[in-house]
Design a protein around this motif. Sequence first.
Motif, PDB file in Angstrom:
ATOM      1  N   ALA A 142      -4.366   8.371  -0.859  1.00 24.28           N
ATOM      2  CA  ALA A 142      -4.276   9.731  -1.920  1.00 24.28           C
ATOM      3  C   ALA A 142      -4.123  10.668  -0.911  1.00 24.28           C
ATOM      4  O   ALA A 142      -6.237  10.569  -0.059  1.00 24.28           O
ATOM      5  N   VAL A 143      -4.123  11.252   0.030  1.00 23.76           N
ATOM      6  CA  VAL A 143      -3.968  12.186   1.324  1.00 23.76           C
ATOM      7  C   VAL A 143      -4.193  13.706   0.761  1.00 23.76           C
ATOM      8  O   VAL A 143      -3.098  14.361   0.221  1.00 23.76           O
ATOM      9  N   LEU A 144      -5.458  13.988   0.571  1.00 21.72           N
ATOM     10  CA  LEU A 144      -5.720  15.466   0.614  1.00 21.72           C
ATOM     11  C   LEU A 144      -5.702  16.549   1.630  1.00 21.72           C
ATOM     12  O   LEU A 144      -7.313  16.770   2.297  1.00 21.72           O
ATOM     13  N   PRO A 145      -4.835  16.702   3.063  1.00 22.53           N
ATOM     14  CA  PRO A 145      -5.520  16.917   4.034  1.00 22.53           C
ATOM     15  C   PRO A 145      -5.306  18.985   3.262  1.00 22.53           C
ATOM     16  O   PRO A 145      -5.494  19.822   1.435  1.00 22.53           O
ATOM     17  N   GLY A 146      -6.161  19.632   4.246  1.00 19.37           N
ATOM     18  CA  GLY A 146      -6.842  20.858   4.073  1.00 19.37           C
ATOM     19  C   GLY A 146      -5.861  21.973   3.368  1.00 19.37           C
ATOM     20  O   GLY A 146      -6.207  23.283   2.542  1.00 19.37           O
ATOM     21  N   ASP A 147      -4.561  21.565   3.742  1.00 22.20           N
ATOM     22  CA  ASP A 147      -3.027  22.810   3.287  1.00 22.20           C
ATOM     23  C   ASP A 147      -2.507  22.553   1.682  1.00 22.20           C
ATOM     24  O   ASP A 147      -2.083  23.100   1.675  1.00 22.20           O
ATOM     25  N   ALA A 148      -3.735  21.684   1.440  1.00 28.40           N
ATOM     26  CA  ALA A 148      -2.923  21.716   0.692  1.00 28.40           C
ATOM     27  C   ALA A 148      -4.044  21.335  -1.240  1.00 28.40           C
ATOM     28  O   ALA A 148      -3.830  21.316  -2.109  1.00 28.40           O
ATOM     29  N   ALA A 149      -4.692  22.389  -0.877  1.00 33.98           N
ATOM     30  CA  ALA A 149      -6.348  22.728  -1.699  1.00 33.98           C
ATOM     31  C   ALA A 149      -5.497  23.376  -2.272  1.00 33.98           C
ATOM     32  O   ALA A 149      -5.281  23.288  -3.934  1.00 33.98           O
ATOM     33  N   GLN A 150      -4.869  24.470  -2.437  1.00 35.19           N
ATOM     34  CA  GLN A 150      -3.332  25.472  -3.204  1.00 35.19           C
ATOM     35  C   GLN A 150      -2.314  24.298  -4.400  1.00 35.19           C
ATOM     36  O   GLN A 150      -2.321  24.715  -5.173  1.00 35.19           O
ATOM     37  N   ALA A 151      -2.506  23.673  -3.767  1.00 30.56           N
ATOM     38  CA  ALA A 151      -1.389  22.732  -4.682  1.00 30.56           C
ATOM     39  C   ALA A 151      -2.198  21.744  -5.263  1.00 30.56           C
ATOM     40  O   ALA A 151      -1.686  20.874  -6.471  1.00 30.56           O
ATOM     41  N   LEU A 152      -3.298  21.456  -6.068  1.00 28.85           N
ATOM     42  CA  LEU A 152      -3.987  20.724  -6.442  1.00 28.85           C
ATOM     43  C   LEU A 152      -4.284  21.081  -8.285  1.00 28.85           C
ATOM     44  O   LEU A 152      -4.362  21.879  -8.588  1.00 28.85           O
ATOM     45  N   SER A 153      -3.693  19.844  -8.890  1.00 23.43           N
ATOM     46  CA  SER A 153      -4.174  20.358  -9.742  1.00 23.43           C
ATOM     47  C   SER A 153      -4.641  18.984 -10.718  1.00 23.43           C
ATOM     48  O   SER A 153      -5.305  17.836 -10.263  1.00 23.43           O
ATOM     49  N   VAL A 196       5.432   9.153  -0.746  1.00 24.98           N
ATOM     50  CA  VAL A 196       5.400   9.683  -1.419  1.00 24.98           C
ATOM     51  C   VAL A 196       4.941  11.033  -2.302  1.00 24.98           C
ATOM     52  O   VAL A 196       3.459  10.776  -1.976  1.00 24.98           O
ATOM     53  N   THR A 197       5.482  11.749  -2.559  1.00 21.84           N
ATOM     54  CA  THR A 197       4.459  12.707  -3.338  1.00 21.84           C
ATOM     55  C   THR A 197       4.213  12.083  -4.939  1.00 21.84           C
ATOM     56  O   THR A 197       4.745  10.619  -5.768  1.00 21.84           O
ATOM     57  N   ALA A 198       3.231  12.834  -5.701  1.00 16.20           N
ATOM     58  CA  ALA A 198       2.656  12.041  -7.055  1.00 16.20           C
ATOM     59  C   ALA A 198       3.507  12.255  -8.039  1.00 16.20           C
ATOM     60  O   ALA A 198       3.992  10.966  -8.916  1.00 16.20           O
ATOM     61  N   HIS A 199       4.582  12.989  -8.232  1.00 21.83           N
ATOM     62  CA  HIS A 199       5.848  13.223  -9.434  1.00 21.83           C
ATOM     63  C   HIS A 199       6.545  11.935  -8.930  1.00 21.83           C
ATOM     64  O   HIS A 199       7.265  11.026  -9.859  1.00 21.83           O
ATOM     65  N   THR A 230       0.324  -1.547  -0.108  1.00 24.13           N
ATOM     66  CA  THR A 230       0.165  -0.093  -0.155  1.00 24.13           C
ATOM     67  C   THR A 230       0.536   1.314   0.269  1.00 24.13           C
ATOM     68  O   THR A 230       1.871   1.458   0.479  1.00 24.13           O
ATOM     69  N   GLN A 231       0.537   2.400  -1.261  1.00 22.69           N
ATOM     70  CA  GLN A 231       1.073   3.616  -1.217  1.00 22.69           C
ATOM     71  C   GLN A 231       1.015   4.584  -0.501  1.00 22.69           C
ATOM     72  O   GLN A 231      -0.622   5.065  -1.325  1.00 22.69           O
ATOM     73  N   VAL A 232       1.229   5.614   0.274  1.00 23.83           N
ATOM     74  CA  VAL A 232       0.865   6.689   0.391  1.00 23.83           C
ATOM     75  C   VAL A 232       1.281   8.087  -0.096  1.00 23.83           C
ATOM     76  O   VAL A 232       1.723   8.145  -0.475  1.00 23.83           O
ATOM     77  N   ILE A 233      -0.128   8.808  -1.325  1.00 21.65           N
ATOM     78  CA  ILE A 233       0.298  10.169  -2.404  1.00 21.65           C
ATOM     79  C   ILE A 233       0.096  10.889  -0.799  1.00 21.65           C
ATOM     80  O   ILE A 233      -1.453  11.150  -0.709  1.00 21.65           O
ATOM     81  N   THR A 234       1.135  12.348  -1.326  1.00 21.18           N
ATOM     82  CA  THR A 234       0.214  13.348  -0.465  1.00 21.18           C
ATOM     83  C   THR A 234       1.547  14.255  -1.637  1.00 21.18           C
ATOM     84  O   THR A 234       1.808  14.167  -2.208  1.00 21.18           O
ATOM     85  N   PRO A 235       0.422  16.145  -1.138  1.00 22.29           N
ATOM     86  CA  PRO A 235       1.156  16.656  -2.783  1.00 22.29           C
ATOM     87  C   PRO A 235       2.246  17.310  -2.086  1.00 22.29           C
ATOM     88  O   PRO A 235       2.684  17.701  -2.996  1.00 22.29           O
ATOM     89  N   GLY A 236       2.635  17.078  -0.923  1.00 25.77           N
ATOM     90  CA  GLY A 236       4.165  17.676  -0.201  1.00 25.77           C
ATOM     91  C   GLY A 236       4.689  16.910  -0.126  1.00 25.77           C
ATOM     92  O   GLY A 236       4.404  16.085   1.188  1.00 25.77           O
ATOM     93  N   HIS A 237       6.508  17.530   0.557  1.00 26.01           N
ATOM     94  CA  HIS A 237       7.169  17.338   1.857  1.00 26.01           C
ATOM     95  C   HIS A 237       6.779  17.857   3.008  1.00 26.01           C
ATOM     96  O   HIS A 237       7.178  17.288   4.383  1.00 26.01           O
ATOM     97  N   GLY A 238       6.511  18.911   2.754  1.00 25.18           N
ATOM     98  CA  GLY A 238       6.566  20.069   4.167  1.00 25.18           C
ATOM     99  C   GLY A 238       5.160  19.654   5.017  1.00 25.18           C
ATOM    100  O   GLY A 238       4.095  18.743   3.614  1.00 25.18           O
ATOM    101  N   GLY A 239       4.386  20.429   5.862  1.00 26.83           N
ATOM    102  CA  GLY A 239       3.541  20.592   6.318  1.00 26.83           C
ATOM    103  C   GLY A 239       3.144  19.555   7.846  1.00 26.83           C
ATOM    104  O   GLY A 239       3.790  18.453   7.573  1.00 26.83           O
ATOM    105  N   ALA A 240       1.370  19.838   7.958  1.00 27.67           N
ATOM    106  CA  ALA A 240       1.498  19.312   8.772  1.00 27.67           C
ATOM    107  C   ALA A 240       0.925  17.438   8.467  1.00 27.67           C
ATOM    108  O   ALA A 240       0.846  16.279   9.277  1.00 27.67           O
TER     109      ALA A 240
END
Length: 758
Positions: A694-705, A679-682, A591-601
């Motif tokens: 796939a983890v989409l936290p509230g502080d990642a809204a601006q990073a989504l496309s 890891v990140t999607a890239h 199972t792989q976790v994917i999140t928008p960035g390295h930093g943040g909570a």
Amino acid sequence: MSTEPETTEQPGPETPDGATEDGAVEEGVAEGGTTEGGAADAGMTEGATADAGDGAGTGAEGGSGAQLSEAEAELAAQRLERERIERRKAERKGPVEAGAKLSGKAADLLAAVRAVESGQKPVAAVFDEPAPRRPAPEAVQRPQPAPQPVAPAAVPAESVDEVRRVLTDGGAPDSLAPQAAATLGEGAGEQLRADPWQLLRIGGVRPEQADGFARALLGTEAGPDDERRGRALTGWLLEQAALAGHTALEMRALTAALAQRGVPDADAAVQNAVAEGEALVFQDALDPRAPEPEENDEEGAERPVRLLVGLERYALAEESLADGLARLINSVPKEDGSAQEWERAAEAAKGSTAELIRATAGNGLVLHTGGEASLAEPAALLRTAHALGLRAWAATHTPLGRERFTRLLSGTEGPGNPTPGGPTPDDATGGSSVTDGSDALPVATVAGLLAGAEGPGRDADGALDLDLLVVLDAPQLDVETAALLAESLPDGARLVLAGDPAVLWSAGPGRVFADLLVARVCPQIASRLPDPGPLGELVSGIGVGELNQVEAPGKEVVIVPVRDAGEAVHRTVQLVADSVPRALGVPAEQTQVITPGHGGAVGTRALNAALKERLNPGPGRFGGFDPGDRVAYSPAPGRTVPGQVVKADADGLHLSCAGLSVVVPKERVEQCVRHGWAVTAHQAVGSRWPAVVAVLPGDAAQALSRPWVYTAFSRADRHLSVVHGVDQALPRAVSEIPAKPRTTRLPVLLATQLPTAG
């Protein structure tokens, strides 16, 4: 979609970090946006670390045996290959064409480069004369023998000591000394003392830090109008643009960015950089196929153009790529197998597979687009080519992708692990397994192929010893890697670039696959094989901008709503460690976790710390790692290979990456290795797993496309859990936010080389 009802309160508010995923940059280089694939932190750092180096995760082989130097040797080999291309360019009768019919400031800038490079005029005297018309370049020559990988020479200790003294005098961390000495070369200390803004050439250093360093060394002489500062900032901004995927910048954007950085005369700064050979200027027609104005046209009638500035490294790569592709397109494919045999193979296939076989039979370059199920079609093409006696190979983006395509080619696995009743490779193509008389099928990684560690090797002329190369995951090709591939193919070879155009683009500069689709210089075959099941339906909708609810009777798609960062971390760990294994039988290691960035909570750092504590707790005696830890190994900036820690000893950290043993010396662990449960999607592009969270936290809204969501969701074979905390930002990203544009020159260069193509 199903919604998992259980929620758990967790203490601690959500902590927005603003950290975005690799490749998600601030809007416009003028804002100083950088990518995670090479971005600097706020503080001055010791160059590229694992946070910067793993970048957008263009995965490839991580080296083998007990020598880490193989990764360094691969980089050195690629540098030597680029030097070979530069030498070939220099041997041409005429210089490389950078634009025709320049006028005004563009002509001045272009003349400055050539006059200073040739030594004909001093820098101060070259801006008053127009640039001469430039002859068209000659045809690309056959590739020369490939250089043997050579480890980079060690930097002399006295040079490092000299640089360390200068850094200390300027108040900069002396830990930057080894990297500065290696980057600046001979006389690095003297260079830094004479031009402190050269510090910007060191990875991780930002303009405000270089300004402080310059003030400490130069005192009152250091000012915002210093010519050295403007020149260095021009190069730094172009490097930042490359990190964001651009191969060049429009002149207006570059001067605006310089003005925002406090450069009083941005035009002069660019002129100085061009005069010193640190940047090149180009004038490209907005419509390269439009006819040039006739001499008797009205005065002042000109084709609309755009003025671009770029670094020589990427300009050379883009021009070499255009040359190599034009050579393949214009050369007649080798007659391995008669036209009748190709046609019989096409008639035995079905639908778009037949179209792909026919297109490959008569063309040197073919583009193939489609999702995961469409991989069955390149597999059928490879079988056909082998049956006709061609030396045919496939190359993938990652080792996991190589293993997956190998299983598909051998008939032991269908793409996407289709559910019963879904399409299988044989259903789609009528093909059969390839056997080449050995245990290994003809599948390599792109990096391994170029480095000579995998693949057919090279012939006496230095070209790859093959007749057909099928490159999968083609959207991940950056301009330099694509140029090396094109230059390495012999005359008469066929090149098929296959991939899903909806995924995230390459980590490195350029958008090669997208540019070729736009340029329409060769046949384009669109697969008609849909990805099966609820996951296929969900991802297909995202690809066209629609986030649809899908029926998921087997819990193929589950939505897990969360309210804050703490709950997102808790639910992610719960899904990986308990819910997915218990409900679906997929173990945590698959199972792989994917999140928008390295930093943040809820970035990769926070998630990996929580997952390690649950799945493989330990003291982390060796750089924070313990045996059994899942890791993401970056043998070179912008490349990531998944692996696992085996042990640690005096030699370094021992990893198992895609079945190969890798030893990372202690001093490189921080730069090359990070935990890899999340890891990140890239980083995930080119690989797939049985289950994805796939983890989409509230502080990642601006990073989504749309490309990010498409890439993250399509990495799942059997199950996708979405830890959802962005409310309406998710459907808005899918419907309204396409890929950020990149400035490139490849379509214009191809149109110039292939004026009748289209």
